[in-house]
Design an enzyme around this catalytic site. Structure first.
Site, PDB file in Angstrom:
ATOM      1  N   HIS A  82      33.439  33.574  25.649  1.00 55.79           N
ATOM      2  CA  HIS A  82      33.232  34.296  27.624  1.00 55.79           C
ATOM      3  C   HIS A  82      34.083  35.824  27.865  1.00 55.79           C
ATOM      4  O   HIS A  82      34.813  35.853  27.216  1.00 55.79           O
ATOM      5  CB  HIS A  82      33.514  33.340  28.238  1.00 55.79           C
ATOM      6  CG  HIS A  82      35.271  32.931  28.796  1.00 55.79           C
ATOM      7  ND1 HIS A  82      35.874  31.872  27.682  1.00 55.79           N
ATOM      8  CD2 HIS A  82      36.208  32.644  28.987  1.00 55.79           C
ATOM      9  CE1 HIS A  82      37.239  31.894  27.779  1.00 55.79           C
ATOM     10  NE2 HIS A  82      37.235  32.522  28.660  1.00 55.79           N
ATOM     11  N   HIS A  84      36.175  36.083  30.646  1.00 55.64           N
ATOM     12  CA  HIS A  84      37.976  35.466  31.147  1.00 55.64           C
ATOM     13  C   HIS A  84      38.741  37.477  29.730  1.00 55.64           C
ATOM     14  O   HIS A  84      38.299  37.352  28.451  1.00 55.64           O
ATOM     15  CB  HIS A  84      37.929  35.042  31.116  1.00 55.64           C
ATOM     16  CG  HIS A  84      37.836  34.156  32.175  1.00 55.64           C
ATOM     17  ND1 HIS A  84      37.352  32.969  31.614  1.00 55.64           N
ATOM     18  CD2 HIS A  84      36.763  34.850  32.969  1.00 55.64           C
ATOM     19  CE1 HIS A  84      37.103  32.343  33.411  1.00 55.64           C
ATOM     20  NE2 HIS A  84      36.926  33.351  34.402  1.00 55.64           N
ATOM     21  N   ASP A  86      41.471  37.496  29.683  1.00 61.88           N
ATOM     22  CA  ASP A  86      42.302  36.480  27.843  1.00 61.88           C
ATOM     23  C   ASP A  86      41.991  36.131  26.816  1.00 61.88           C
ATOM     24  O   ASP A  86      42.115  36.025  25.821  1.00 61.88           O
ATOM     25  CB  ASP A  86      43.649  35.322  28.241  1.00 61.88           C
ATOM     26  CG  ASP A  86      42.738  34.366  29.159  1.00 61.88           C
ATOM     27  OD1 ASP A  86      41.656  34.342  29.898  1.00 61.88           O
ATOM     28  OD2 ASP A  86      42.826  33.484  29.102  1.00 61.88           O
ATOM     29  N   HIS A  87      40.374  36.145  26.822  1.00 60.78           N
ATOM     30  CA  HIS A  87      39.577  36.338  25.570  1.00 60.78           C
ATOM     31  C   HIS A  87      38.617  37.723  25.169  1.00 60.78           C
ATOM     32  O   HIS A  87      38.097  37.385  24.276  1.00 60.78           O
ATOM     33  CB  HIS A  87      38.936  35.091  25.775  1.00 60.78           C
ATOM     34  CG  HIS A  87      39.341  33.676  25.946  1.00 60.78           C
ATOM     35  ND1 HIS A  87      39.322  33.153  24.998  1.00 60.78           N
ATOM     36  CD2 HIS A  87      39.593  33.483  27.088  1.00 60.78           C
ATOM     37  CE1 HIS A  87      39.634  31.752  25.735  1.00 60.78           C
ATOM     38  NE2 HIS A  87      40.118  32.301  26.889  1.00 60.78           N
ATOM     39  N   HIS A 180      26.306  53.674  23.920  1.00 58.94           N
ATOM     40  CA  HIS A 180      27.038  54.351  22.740  1.00 58.94           C
ATOM     41  C   HIS A 180      26.136  54.717  21.815  1.00 58.94           C
ATOM     42  O   HIS A 180      25.544  54.515  21.231  1.00 58.94           O
ATOM     43  CB  HIS A 180      28.010  53.240  22.651  1.00 58.94           C
ATOM     44  CG  HIS A 180      28.985  54.009  21.951  1.00 58.94           C
ATOM     45  ND1 HIS A 180      29.547  54.462  20.909  1.00 58.94           N
ATOM     46  CD2 HIS A 180      30.516  55.025  21.864  1.00 58.94           C
ATOM     47  CE1 HIS A 180      30.052  55.111  20.230  1.00 58.94           C
ATOM     48  NE2 HIS A 180      31.107  55.174  21.579  1.00 58.94           N
TER      49      HIS A 180
END
Length: 469
Positions: A82, A84, A86-87, A180
């Site tokens: 996911h 967030h 911290d991941h 990209h």
């Protein structure tokens, strides 16, 4: 950019001839933010010489360097549970690290990224705005669903709301950042044959380039969190059986007639080397009674044995939707963010309610889910900063209590609280007795339907206990 549907998700795969060594390395076991003893979330899964990174919080580059066993040039897949921070905030740096490790002769390398909707925009924004070019190519596939499982049940008789609100529209629904230059067109992967919150995904194979194993089928399933979150399941194909050399096979191969035939026609001095051909799944020809006879592998091969199953879940307060995929896993990585320390006066029901409102789990929830799915080895991770990952007596005592709570609900002792740089080997032979990280308990298997029913009942029970609807 044109996105095509996942056309290859249902193609059958042959069983592997020889399973490769596998292991899991924890790069980060903290939740929300790093601490002095734990980095933010990150895992590295090795199959043979290939590495798959599952989540990469800030500092993942440093953790890879400290681990010393992971070659950045061998990282072929990056899966994000996911979005967030911290991941996933370590993702741009990790891509740069891989780029610095790739040589000019490896320009055919492709890094395959998979994650929830929004991963494509996030990655492009970081690379394009920083002017980052890569020698390798990459493809970003997103897991799409009409039901993102992001609504946390509201507390009864309360106006409490988590800071993450459904009023924040997903930016991928508003605009799309340009592709990209090194990026290949990605897939928008739709759920596999189901509607609603329990729909799962069959992941496409690696797009090619590099030394990539094809002996595992990969899946993803939804989890309940404050934003779209998923878990990943790695299912190894059936192991081919072994050639039964105690039968008449050796006598047939070593007969005087066949020895002479093999030496004269094939230049084979030792006919026993034909056993290797059979073990690799290839038929052989021998001479018997002046006739050329074909021997097929299945004529002398023992039955195939099930492959290994590894499940790594993201943040969740309700994992029921992925239970059918996790059923009978050899190893499950499940978050265990919050724990009620009764010695410090904490009430289990209060901690449970706090965890669920924030989209997280307790050791009891993790252990119960693992029991519903008949998991052989449960690895707890994603710990609150309160629970240190060092060797101090106090830290070890608290972690022992967390493990004990999970064990009590799982029903067997095979539970480990992960620490940064912990390496967990995943042995080819799983059904054996003994202790240690690699053991795996002898557990009665469950059907996928049984796992789903049990996990649903357990999740409903925890939600009721937390006072949530």
């Amino acid at each position: 950019m044109e996105h095509r549907e996942n056309e290859e998700q249902n193609k059958p795969h042959p069983p592997p001839i020889k399973p490769l060594d596998a292991r899991l390395v924890f790069l980060g076991t903290a939740s929300m933010r790093p601490s002095s003893t734990r980095n933010e979330s990150g895992n590295a899964f090795q199959i043979g010489k290939e590495w798959t990174i599952i989540d990469c919080g800030e500092g993942t580059q440093h953790q890879i360097l400290k681990a010393k066993c992971i070659s950045p040039a061998k990282i072929n897949r990056i899966f994000i549970t996911h979005l967030h921070g911290d991941h996933c905030f370590g993702l741009p740096g990790l891509l740069c690290m891989i780029n610095n490790a790739v040589t000019d002769t490896e320009e055919d390398k492709i890094v395959h990224l998979i994650g929830p909707k929004g991963l494509r925009n996030m990655t492009r924004a970081a690379l394009l705005s920083s002017g980052t070019a890569t020698l390798f190519r990459f493809r970003i596939d997103e897991l799409w669903s009409n039901n993102d499982n992001i609504i946390i049940p509201k507390q009864k008789n309360s106006s409490h709301k988590h800071p993450t609100s459904n009023k924040l529209h997903h930016y991928s629904q508003v605009f799309e950042i340009p592709q990209h230059p090194s990026e290949l067109p990605g897939l928008n992967i739709e759920p596999n044959g189901k509607d609603g919150a329990s729909a799962t995904w069959v992941l496409p194979p690696h797009p090619g380039g590099g030394n990539v194993s094809t002996d595992w089928t990969l899946y993803a399933g939804p989890l309940v969190h404050t934003i779209a979150s998923v878990g990943y399941v790695f299912q190894e194909h059936f192991h081919r059986g072994k050639i039964d050399t105690s039968s008449t096979l050796k006598a047939r191969i070593l007969s005087t007639e066949n020895r002479s035939y093999q030496k004269k026609e094939n230049g084979v001095k030792n006919p026993l080397q034909l056993l290797g051909e059979l073990q690799q799944g290839r038929s052989i020809q021998i001479q018997e009674c002046s006739k050329i006879v074909e021997i097929k592998p299945e004529d002398y091969m023992t039955p195939p044995t099930p492959g290994r199953k590894i499940a790594v879940l993201g943040d969740t307060c309700d994992s029921r939707a992925i239970s059918s995929l996790v059923a009978n896993a050899n190893l499950l990585v499940h978050e265990s963010t919050n724990y009620a320390n009764i010695e410090e006066g904490e009430e289990p029901e209060t901690v449970l309610q706090m965890a669920v409102l924030r989209g997280h789990s307790t050791p009891a929830m993790s252990g119960t889910f693992a029991k519903c799915c008949a998991v052989k080895l449960l690895l707890l991770t994603h710990f609150s900063a309160r629970y240190k990952g060092d060797e101090s007596k106090e830290s070890l005592a608290v972690m022992d209590q967390i493990v004990k709570e999970a064990q009590d609900h799982l029903g067997h002792e095979h539970v480990i609280a992960a620490r940064d740089f912990m390496e967990v080997p995943i042995p080819i032979k799983q059904h054996h007795k003994g202790g240690g990280i690699a053991a795996g308990a002898c557990i009665t298997p469950v059907t996928s339907l049984d796992a789903m029913e049990k996990a649903s009942a357990a999740a409903d029970s925890f939600l009721r206990r937390a006072g949530l609807s």
